[in-house]
Design a protein around this motif. Structure first.
Motif, PDB file in Angstrom:
ATOM      1  N   ALA A  30       0.827  -1.210   0.000  1.00 22.25           N
ATOM      2  CA  ALA A  30       0.000   0.000   0.000  1.00 22.25           C
ATOM      3  C   ALA A  30       0.864   1.265   0.000  1.00 22.25           C
ATOM      4  CB  ALA A  30      -0.930   0.003   1.204  1.00 22.25           C
ATOM      5  N   LEU A  31       1.952   1.243   0.761  1.00 22.40           N
ATOM      6  CA  LEU A  31       2.844   2.405   0.803  1.00 22.40           C
ATOM      7  C   LEU A  31       3.515   2.638  -0.546  1.00 22.40           C
ATOM      8  CD1 LEU A  31       4.534   1.944   4.309  1.00 22.40           C
ATOM      9  CD2 LEU A  31       2.853   3.673   3.647  1.00 22.40           C
ATOM     10  N   VAL A  32       3.950   1.557  -1.193  1.00 25.66           N
ATOM     11  CA  VAL A  32       4.573   1.690  -2.519  1.00 25.66           C
ATOM     12  C   VAL A  32       3.553   2.211  -3.525  1.00 25.66           C
ATOM     13  CG1 VAL A  32       5.612   0.427  -4.435  1.00 25.66           C
ATOM     14  CG2 VAL A  32       6.334  -0.056  -2.090  1.00 25.66           C
ATOM     15  N   GLY A  33       2.331   1.701  -3.446  1.00 22.44           N
ATOM     16  CA  GLY A  33       1.283   2.181  -4.347  1.00 22.44           C
ATOM     17  C   GLY A  33       0.977   3.657  -4.131  1.00 22.44           C
ATOM     18  N   ALA A  34       0.901   4.072  -2.864  1.00 19.56           N
ATOM     19  CA  ALA A  34       0.658   5.487  -2.563  1.00 19.56           C
ATOM     20  C   ALA A  34       1.819   6.355  -3.035  1.00 19.56           C
ATOM     21  CB  ALA A  34       0.447   5.657  -1.061  1.00 19.56           C
ATOM     22  N   TRP A  35       3.033   5.844  -2.869  1.00 27.27           N
ATOM     23  CA  TRP A  35       4.232   6.558  -3.340  1.00 27.27           C
ATOM     24  C   TRP A  35       4.175   6.765  -4.856  1.00 27.27           C
ATOM     25  CZ3 TRP A  35       9.649   3.761  -2.945  1.00 27.27           C
ATOM     26  CH2 TRP A  35      10.634   4.574  -3.525  1.00 27.27           C
ATOM     27  N   GLN A  36       3.877   5.702  -5.595  1.00 29.70           N
ATOM     28  CA  GLN A  36       3.792   5.800  -7.052  1.00 29.70           C
ATOM     29  C   GLN A  36       2.688   6.776  -7.467  1.00 29.70           C
ATOM     30  OE1 GLN A  36       5.735   4.148  -9.554  1.00 29.70           O
ATOM     31  NE2 GLN A  36       4.637   5.616 -10.835  1.00 29.70           N
ATOM     32  N   PHE A  37       1.550   6.701  -6.802  1.00 29.87           N
ATOM     33  CA  PHE A  37       0.431   7.588  -7.132  1.00 29.87           C
ATOM     34  C   PHE A  37       0.786   9.040  -6.859  1.00 29.87           C
ATOM     35  CE2 PHE A  37      -3.400   9.905  -5.886  1.00 29.87           C
ATOM     36  CZ  PHE A  37      -4.175   9.745  -7.020  1.00 29.87           C
ATOM     37  N   ALA A  38       1.450   9.310  -5.719  1.00 24.25           N
ATOM     38  CA  ALA A  38       1.800  10.683  -5.357  1.00 24.25           C
ATOM     39  C   ALA A  38       2.770  11.293  -6.362  1.00 24.25           C
ATOM     40  CB  ALA A  38       2.399  10.709  -3.952  1.00 24.25           C
ATOM     41  N   VAL A  39       3.721  10.495  -6.847  1.00 23.78           N
ATOM     42  CA  VAL A  39       4.665  11.002  -7.844  1.00 23.78           C
ATOM     43  C   VAL A  39       3.958  11.220  -9.176  1.00 23.78           C
ATOM     44  CG1 VAL A  39       6.756  10.491  -9.151  1.00 23.78           C
ATOM     45  CG2 VAL A  39       6.656   9.940  -6.713  1.00 23.78           C
ATOM     46  N   SER A  40       3.128  10.273  -9.584  1.00 24.45           N
ATOM     47  CA  SER A  40       2.414  10.390 -10.856  1.00 24.45           C
ATOM     48  C   SER A  40       1.461  11.579 -10.860  1.00 24.45           C
ATOM     49  CB  SER A  40       1.632   9.102 -11.143  1.00 24.45           C
ATOM     50  OG  SER A  40       2.493   7.989 -11.214  1.00 24.45           O
ATOM     51  N   LEU A 235      17.566   5.650  -3.160  1.00 24.60           N
ATOM     52  CA  LEU A 235      16.360   4.932  -2.730  1.00 24.60           C
ATOM     53  C   LEU A 235      16.471   3.445  -3.023  1.00 24.60           C
ATOM     54  CD1 LEU A 235      13.642   7.485  -3.877  1.00 24.60           C
ATOM     55  CD2 LEU A 235      14.298   6.941  -1.530  1.00 24.60           C
ATOM     56  N   LEU A 236      17.114   3.105  -4.126  1.00 26.54           N
ATOM     57  CA  LEU A 236      17.323   1.696  -4.456  1.00 26.54           C
ATOM     58  C   LEU A 236      18.139   1.005  -3.371  1.00 26.54           C
ATOM     59  CD1 LEU A 236      17.232  -0.717  -6.469  1.00 26.54           C
ATOM     60  CD2 LEU A 236      19.340   0.214  -7.465  1.00 26.54           C
ATOM     61  N   CYS A 237      19.193   1.653  -2.910  1.00 24.45           N
ATOM     62  CA  CYS A 237      20.033   1.071  -1.858  1.00 24.45           C
ATOM     63  C   CYS A 237      19.251   0.901  -0.561  1.00 24.45           C
ATOM     64  CB  CYS A 237      21.265   1.951  -1.624  1.00 24.45           C
ATOM     65  SG  CYS A 237      22.412   1.998  -3.018  1.00 24.45           S
ATOM     66  N   ILE A 238      18.397   1.887  -0.241  1.00 29.57           N
ATOM     67  CA  ILE A 238      17.570   1.779   0.968  1.00 29.57           C
ATOM     68  C   ILE A 238      16.626   0.588   0.858  1.00 29.57           C
ATOM     69  CG2 ILE A 238      15.757   2.921   2.302  1.00 29.57           C
ATOM     70  CD1 ILE A 238      17.089   5.592   1.574  1.00 29.57           C
ATOM     71  N   VAL A 239      16.001   0.425  -0.314  1.00 33.33           N
ATOM     72  CA  VAL A 239      15.078  -0.693  -0.525  1.00 33.33           C
ATOM     73  C   VAL A 239      15.821  -2.023  -0.435  1.00 33.33           C
ATOM     74  CG1 VAL A 239      13.608  -1.824  -2.229  1.00 33.33           C
ATOM     75  CG2 VAL A 239      13.441   0.637  -1.892  1.00 33.33           C
ATOM     76  N   ILE A 240      17.032  -2.074  -0.989  1.00 36.96           N
ATOM     77  CA  ILE A 240      17.817  -3.318  -0.934  1.00 36.96           C
ATOM     78  C   ILE A 240      18.144  -3.674   0.514  1.00 36.96           C
ATOM     79  CG2 ILE A 240      20.056  -4.346  -1.486  1.00 36.96           C
ATOM     80  CD1 ILE A 240      19.942  -2.844  -4.149  1.00 36.96           C
ATOM     81  N   TYR A 241      18.553  -2.678   1.305  1.00 35.51           N
ATOM     82  CA  TYR A 241      18.830  -2.945   2.716  1.00 35.51           C
ATOM     83  C   TYR A 241      17.578  -3.442   3.438  1.00 35.51           C
ATOM     84  CZ  TYR A 241      23.617  -1.203   3.224  1.00 35.51           C
ATOM     85  OH  TYR A 241      24.977  -1.053   3.172  1.00 35.51           O
TER      86      TYR A 241
END
Length: 270
Positions: A30-40, A235-241
């Motif tokens: 849900a957080l990833v979806g909200a993130w994508q929506f907010a940027v779009s 952000l990619l590095c944060i997600v990987i961690y």
């Protein structure tokens, strides 16, 4: 009521298991979806906070160049070796001090004093003594994971029910049998809690170590990307961690399930 149909337990369990497996991922998705929506929608500046899709595309590009798998492998190596060294030291010290009054009197006070020193504050000292090579990062990780495993091993052994020990002696168990049949199995749940906590400390320590003094690893990638304002890679590095931390937690839970199977057979697991 008499005609009500009750599904067999064997047919109910798969649905329950699937639901429980999906439930922990609802909030992250849900957080990833909200993130994508907010940027779009333009609510977030894509230059500062790239969309999840942009982060994934950056990850694919870095994977194709070989930079991402190389740095992930380096970070995993440092984390694994550091955890193995620090965890072994912490376990052995916890075992000795939990079982031996002489060892406890000799070393526990010193260990407790060292435990209260923030291990990340040792970074300048470690760099001076060991440089910025692999030994420095592995040493920091080792120090970080040693104390959680030590304190939980020590606490688990010291909190064994004395009545169980007395009952074992009554049945004629030797000291080795007391340890293998009563002390260690009784302390194992607490020890595994220490392992789970130490895994979190392991990644936290490695992130800082790789960010401050490194020329490789995921932390280095994040630090280097920050200098060039490459927020997608940061952000990619944060997600990987985050994903590596979750993987570590899954491994710890699996280890608990395997090692504590004797506890769950007598009743339902919480």
């Amino acid at each position: 009521m008499e005609n009500a149909t009750v599904l067999p337990q064997s047919k109910q369990q798969p649905h329950q298991l699937n639901w429980h497996r999906l439930l922990p991922w609802l909030i992250p998705v849900a957080l990833v979806g909200a993130w994508q929506f907010a940027v779009s929608a333009g609510w977030l500046d894509q230059q500062l906070i790239p969309s999840p899709l942009a982060v994934v595309q950056d990850g694919v590009a870095l994977w194709q160049t070989g930079e991402l798998p190389k740095n992930i492998a380096i970070s995993l190596f440092r984390a694994t070796v550091g955890f193995a060294i620090g965890g072994s030291i912490g376990f052995v010290l916890g075992l000795l001090n939990g079982l031996s009054k002489v060892a406890r009197g000799l070393t526990d006070t010193t260990i407790q004093m060292l435990r209260n020193i923030p291990h990340l504050s040792l970074i300048p000292l470690v760099i001076i003594m060991l440089g910025i090579g692999e030994s420095a990062k592995i040493s920091l990780v080792s120090v970080g994971v040693m104390f959680p495993i030590y304190i939980n091993t020590y606490s688990g052994i010291r909190n064994i029910d004395p009545e169980l020990l007395e009952m074992g002696r009554t049945y004629g168990l030797t000291r080795r049998q007391l340890f293998s049949k009563i002390v260690f199995p009784g302390a194992l749940p607490t020890i595994l809690v220490g392992v789970r906590y130490a895994l979190g400390v392991m990644w936290t320590t490695l992130i800082v170590a790789e960010t401050i003094s490194s020329n490789s690893g995921i932390g280095y990638m994040a630090s280097n990307a920050q200098e060039f304002m490459d927020m997608a890679t940061v952000l990619l590095c944060i997600v990987i961690y985050a994903l590596l931390g979750k993987l570590s937690d899954i491994i710890a839970k699996t280890l608990e399930s395997l090692c504590l199977d004797w506890q769950t057979k007598g009743g339902a697991r919480a």
